[in-house]
Scaffold this active site. Sequence first.
Site, PDB file in Angstrom:
ATOM      1  N   GLU A 165       0.803  -1.228   0.000  1.00  0.00           N
ATOM      2  CA  GLU A 165       0.000   0.000   0.000  1.00  0.00           C
ATOM      3  C   GLU A 165       0.837   1.280   0.000  1.00  0.00           C
ATOM      4  O   GLU A 165       0.666   2.159   0.853  1.00  0.00           O
ATOM      5  CB  GLU A 165      -0.998   0.005   1.169  1.00  0.00           C
ATOM      6  CG  GLU A 165      -2.048  -1.075   1.011  1.00  0.00           C
ATOM      7  CD  GLU A 165      -3.317  -0.846   1.817  1.00  0.00           C
ATOM      8  OE1 GLU A 165      -3.436   0.192   2.495  1.00  0.00           O
ATOM      9  OE2 GLU A 165      -4.193  -1.712   1.759  1.00  0.00           O
ATOM     10  N   GLU A 370      -5.429  -8.582   0.312  1.00  0.00           N
ATOM     11  CA  GLU A 370      -6.264  -8.195   1.464  1.00  0.00           C
ATOM     12  C   GLU A 370      -7.681  -7.962   0.983  1.00  0.00           C
ATOM     13  O   GLU A 370      -7.908  -7.449  -0.115  1.00  0.00           O
ATOM     14  CB  GLU A 370      -5.756  -6.923   2.144  1.00  0.00           C
ATOM     15  CG  GLU A 370      -4.486  -7.120   2.946  1.00  0.00           C
ATOM     16  CD  GLU A 370      -4.025  -5.865   3.685  1.00  0.00           C
ATOM     17  OE1 GLU A 370      -4.869  -5.089   4.152  1.00  0.00           O
ATOM     18  OE2 GLU A 370      -2.793  -5.687   3.768  1.00  0.00           O
TER      19      GLU A 370
END
Length: 470
Positions: A165, A370
């Site tokens: 991320e 995720e």
Amino acid sequence: MIYKELKPFPEHFLWGASTSAYQVEGAAAEDGKSPSIIDMYEHPSDVADFSVASDHYHRYKEDIALFAQMGLKAYRFSVAWTRILPRGTGAVNEKGISFYRDVIAECRKYGIEPVVTMYHFDLPWCLEERGGWGNRETIDAFVNYARVLFENFGGDVRYWLTINEQNTMILHPGAIGLPKGGKLPSRKELYQQNHHMMLAQARTMKLFHEMVPQGMIGPALNLTAMYAASCRPEDAIAAHNWEVLRCWNFADVPVYGWYHPLAWEYMNDRDIAPEVQEGDREILKDAKPDFIAMNYYSTATIAASRGDASDVAARAGDQQIMLGEQGVYRPAENEYVGKTQYGWVVDPVGFRYTLRKTYERYHLPILITENGIGAPDILEPDGSVHDGYRIEFIREHLHQMRLAITDGVEMLGYCPWAAIDVVSTHQGYRKRYGFIYVDRDEFDLKGLERHPKDSFYWYQNVIKENGESL
Ligand code: BG6
């Protein structure tokens, strides 16, 4: 698109689950590990810190045995740079190497494919003190760290993720935390850090392909398709603005070797474009990922900017994340999607939409690293945890993934968040994500016993039947 028949999940689909080092391991100062920026962050006084977390460092054998019982084919975890190289660079800490070697061996023992994230928010603090990602020397430090990982684990690990991320770190730096007494970097500094991370990532991918030719590597980004709040053309432009700035700009660089044209013009216009040195473009062009790793939680709905400060507002239920940008976009409500009790949008159809857009743009296989729902799960006196909402959430997302596969999207696997309860980044243990409950509170460590939740048994069955009934 309505099909006569849905395609099955691929034969060797990686049914997995995820964690990250600082959120699950604990042992924050053991066996030679030095502090990372995460360890140095100012923690809200009512939330668990990361010193013990779920104590996976001491209980990984028990945990991986449970993952095997659940039937996992893959386990995505991150390596703490500070365990491997406590000074960020230089001497290798053999205890750190042997910990991850044992974790990988334990996975292999059960036929679980390890999926390794090299960097999940946890820069060594000693490097941060020398300017962190703002300092070009951190690029060399990262590539050196990568070399140590490939030398030690390249033979045993096929799937690698570079940076988790990066877009969250750059766009919402406050979401992860702030060093004690520190202040957030300016946007100019953030886009410079971003450029350095991109260079580190590109050099790492190139090195990987030389050192681990049989493996696969990719960036792990938080990707989210945007809806326009209405069919008003200005809303469509604003939704596109934010989709590009939030998502595609971060994936275009590793895949195509340069920034998205709209994002580049935006950065120049705002005087936040990074300084690019001679040779940088070649470095970025010279590396290619083998797949895209995607963290998907929700979509966003976007309206045209009004051009004033009212464009910016805190995300519902989460004061640390500011949404909206004056002159770019403003967040809008969407009556067609659900919300978690923490205000996160729940949008399984948006998952299919995001998968289609990502695949169409990059033509690379996608690994979900995720996806999941945070909730204050309740441990019943008999040790059970009835998390039907999690089953519902994952079932709907998997159904949409199957539709995306039928749409032609190439999927490698699904590793939802999280394999076991972990410390939520800033909401501690009152917001849980795991298939396995860890018996501890924010401050009372209790016995840290593990309890499979209802979702554990449900997911076990999904894996057994390779998603056939989804
Ligand atoms: C992702 C991160 O952004 O979201 C994870 O990669 C994080 O580290 C997850 O835990 C869920 O967010 P939160 O804030 O609920 O923990």
